[in-house]
Design a protein around this motif. Structure first.
Motif, PDB file in Angstrom:
ATOM      1  N   LYS A  52       0.855  -1.185   0.000  1.00  0.00           N
ATOM      2  CA  LYS A  52       0.000   0.000   0.000  1.00  0.00           C
ATOM      3  C   LYS A  52       0.891   1.235   0.000  1.00  0.00           C
ATOM      4  O   LYS A  52       2.027   1.208   0.475  1.00  0.00           O
TER       5      LYS A  52
ATOM      6  N   ASN B 108       0.938   5.702  -1.521  1.00  0.00           N
ATOM      7  CA  ASN B 108       0.337   6.721  -2.381  1.00  0.00           C
ATOM      8  C   ASN B 108       1.285   7.007  -3.546  1.00  0.00           C
ATOM      9  O   ASN B 108       1.859   8.075  -3.647  1.00  0.00           O
TER      10      ASN B 108
ATOM     11  N   LYS C 120       2.106   8.010  -7.115  1.00  0.00           N
ATOM     12  CA  LYS C 120       1.418   8.847  -8.086  1.00  0.00           C
ATOM     13  C   LYS C 120       1.166   8.105  -9.387  1.00  0.00           C
ATOM     14  O   LYS C 120       0.176   8.319 -10.047  1.00  0.00           O
TER      15      LYS C 120
ATOM     16  N   ASN D 237       0.977  -0.734  -6.310  1.00  0.00           N
ATOM     17  CA  ASN D 237      -0.072  -0.419  -5.347  1.00  0.00           C
ATOM     18  C   ASN D 237      -1.014  -1.617  -5.233  1.00  0.00           C
ATOM     19  O   ASN D 237      -1.628  -2.033  -6.213  1.00  0.00           O
TER      20      ASN D 237
END
Length: 92
Positions: free
Chosen positions: A28, A30, A32, A47
């Motif tokens: 997991k 963030n 881009k 991801n």
């Protein structure tokens, strides 16, 4: 060759990484772009919340970016699959 958005197609892509010097991990984060490549450590991080379609598209992009060559693999199935994959063009 058309890209198939199935679990077995994803497994074939993952097998390419398992046979290469790169380590494929689902984590997991963030990101881009949906993935992160640590070239010095030869680790590819995807991801884990991506959909099946997102994972397949991302792995195809990464394989093309890393420049895998069929003769780098000892397994004939991986060589053939990579040869077909290199002729594939993603249309987004």
């Amino acid at each position: 060759m058309a890209v198939k958005y199935t679990k077995s197609y994803l497994d074939k892509l993952e097998n390419l990484f398992a046979s290469s010097e790169y380590i494929l991990r689902y984590e997991k984060g963030n990101f881009k772009s949906g993935y992160c490549i640590l070239k010095d450590n030869k680790i590819v991080i995807i991801n884990k919340y991506y959909t099946l379609e997102g994972k397949v598209n991302t792995l195809v992009d990464i394989i093309k970016e890393l420049g895998f060559k069929p003769n780098e693999f000892t397994d004939k199935k991986n060589q053939d699959f990579l040869g077909e994959l290199q002729q594939t063009v993603l249309k987004l």
